[in-house]
Design an enzyme around this catalytic site. Structure first.
Site, mmCIF file in Angstrom:
data_model
loop_
_atom_site.group_PDB
_atom_site.id
_atom_site.type_symbol
_atom_site.label_atom_id
_atom_site.label_comp_id
_atom_site.label_asym_id
_atom_site.label_seq_id
_atom_site.Cartn_x
_atom_site.Cartn_y
_atom_site.Cartn_z
ATOM 1 N N ASP A 85 0.850 -1.195 0.000
ATOM 2 C CA ASP A 85 0.000 0.000 0.000
ATOM 3 C C ASP A 85 0.887 1.248 0.000
ATOM 4 O O ASP A 85 2.079 1.176 0.320
ATOM 5 C CB ASP A 85 -0.974 0.021 1.195
ATOM 6 C CG ASP A 85 -0.277 0.059 2.547
ATOM 7 O OD1 ASP A 85 0.834 -0.508 2.665
ATOM 8 O OD2 ASP A 85 -0.840 0.651 3.495
ATOM 9 N N GLU A 151 0.306 -0.844 5.963
ATOM 10 C CA GLU A 151 1.421 -0.211 6.660
ATOM 11 C C GLU A 151 1.171 1.286 6.822
ATOM 12 O O GLU A 151 1.514 1.880 7.843
ATOM 13 C CB GLU A 151 2.729 -0.452 5.907
ATOM 14 C CG GLU A 151 4.000 -0.244 6.741
ATOM 15 C CD GLU A 151 4.512 1.189 6.761
ATOM 16 O OE1 GLU A 151 5.349 1.503 7.616
ATOM 17 O OE2 GLU A 151 4.067 2.014 5.922
#
Lengths: 326, 326
Positions: A85, A151
């Site tokens: 991500d 994250e």
């Protein structure tokens, strides 16, 4: 450069650029489909590289991509961590090229996620491919991959996944390429990282927006109140004033601080690269200490009242801030 | 109610609603055409009412609508002031009906500008019409009208116009219906108003947005700095700390303050109407004093960093605030 890499360089590059084109912004629900596409993409690359087991593991949030290549039970095991991500790309107007249309300038790739963390994840996957594919020397150790998709939003589901998959994830070494280096020519190994606590604050005042001419001076303005609150979170030494904030912070001794001071850090290069006359921060600590061993508090976003063109004399009903502590 | 008003009530109302439909927002350049339409509209109504001279007077900004009806050189002269521009209507999502589509609920008109200041301006124009048109008793005095289009953005060009048109504007009384009343059943005459100084502040930090994990703690965050600045503008008594700020503020004596205290002000009704448990403000002053004889400083807008969905751990390069002082 090993022959395999030279032979396949163009394909590797094109694949990476394709991955960077996927706007896998985990913070914004409107990119949810893209986040899933990015996970699928790296799962497929792991399979192509020769991983013998690849799974898309569901979580309460975004899936975790798990992959492994087992060289033998007597070999040590490396667990490679990474994330697929990326941070939100706005404000878009500050980009000199679109964030999800990668461009290469002076051998550097410019795109959201190129160095956080798709580029590094990709490098590890391609290293596996080079070892296993035609002419490769084989993997000298067991290699496990765990790539998460949250994250950038606090990794809420990673801990749950790790606890539930203790055996599967067992490793001798964990390898994370999601940090910084001191300079492009200074290879650096991080031995610890600060965590993250992220909060959105909403201050509510009057039940509706008020005219500052009729009400100004007699009601607490939520924006002013929010600024007072934020300002009160640091004292004059940029020490954070929240009670108990430093309770569990390890204070490094003189020996450790001396060792840290030996890292080839250039204060001038640091300030020059960000266009500031000087670094500032908590009194009594150096810049490398301020960004590593000391906790911090930053407002990452603030909004309230009228933010359009020209003047509006409103006392806003609400004010907001996004605040992170590390 | 005089017959003329009853007979023409529907037309009056429709005209006023039409005027309120014009989004004459002076703060935002995209409404400039609408601002000019609103000026034309009230110029036409003055002509219809029977004003003998009506002019659209150009300024460096928006035009001033001047109108007059002279009853005779021996009569006293009233100058009616008003403005045809309105405040910006955003945030639109807080309106229960669209700001420029007036609706009537419980005999009240809801629209941007209905009570600031188009409604009041319109009332004066219609009063002239009633006096002059069929069956009217005629005007007992000379009446001049001066309607500006920049009240909401600081009236930069009004002073210039007034100085250049001293003779034309000469009057015995100036009548302004652009203030508040203590309560709907308490007719109130204001004898003075605070002025306005409006500023947009831009704080610039690093030359680009930074990652708070890599830089947090070592650079001054522009949003935190802006909050510090704003917070430092008031002391713990909500007294404004800008040097010289109070230099030209007249301090009312005990007699005047006692007179002000006699106004039928309900602290309970005040706080209840805005949904707050208590009014707050500068120590040593009452609520009516805080909103009238004491100067104030309010942040009317603030923005910086990431304000979208979810989390982004950015240290913004810039932060902004709109600040008004009265």
């Amino acid at each position: 450069m090993p022959t395999y890499l030279t032979q396949h360089q163009n394909r590797f590059l094109e694949e990476l650029l394709d991955w960077l084109r996927i706007p896998s912004v985990s913070a914004d629900p409107k990119f949810h489909g893209d986040v899933l596409r990015a996970a699928d993409f790296i799962k497929d690359r792991l399979l192509e590289a020769g991983a013998t087991l690849v799974e898309l593991c569901p979580t309460a949030g975004n899936p975790i991509v798990y992959g492994e290549y087992m060289a033998g039970p007597d070999r040590p095991t490396v667990l490679v961590y990474g994330h697929y991500d990326v941070q939100p790309a706005d404000p878009y107007e500050l980009w000199t090229s679109p964030p999800f249309e990668p461009v290469i300038k002076n051998e550097k790739i410019y795109a959201r996620g190129a160095c956080d963390d798709k580029g590094q994840v990709y490098m590890h996957v391609k290293a596996l491919e080079m070892m296993l594919r035609d002419g490769g020397l084989g993997a000298p150790c067991n290699i496990k991959f765990m790539f998460e998709g949250e994250e950038e939003i606090g990794s809420d589901n990673l801990g749950i996944f790790v606890k539930a998959n203790k055996e599967k994830l067992q490793a001798d070494v964990i390898l994370i390429s999601d940090t910084g280096i001191l300079a492009n020519d200074v290879p650096s190994i991080e031995v610890g990282l600060r965590g993250l606590s992220y909060h959105e604050v909403e201050v509510t005042g009057p039940n509706r927006d008020l005219h500052s001419g009729l009400y100004g001076g007699a009601v607490m303005n939520p924006i002013n109140a929010l600024c007072d609150m934020i300002s009160s979170l640091h004292d004059e030494n940029r020490h954070i004033t929240i009670p108990g904030f430093y309770d569990n912070v390890a204070d490094l001794g003189p020996a450790e601080r001396a060792e840290l001071a030996q890292a080839p850090f250039s204060a001038e290069a640091f300030t020059q690269s960000i266009g500031l006359p000087a670094a500032v921060g908590e009194a009594g600590y150096t810049t490398p200490e301020r960004t590593s061993i000391r906790p911090t508090l930053d407002v990452n976003g603030i909004w309230g009242g009228y933010t359009g063109e020209g003047a509006k004399t409103v006392i806003a009903s609400k004010a907001y801030a996004k605040i992170s502590m590390r």
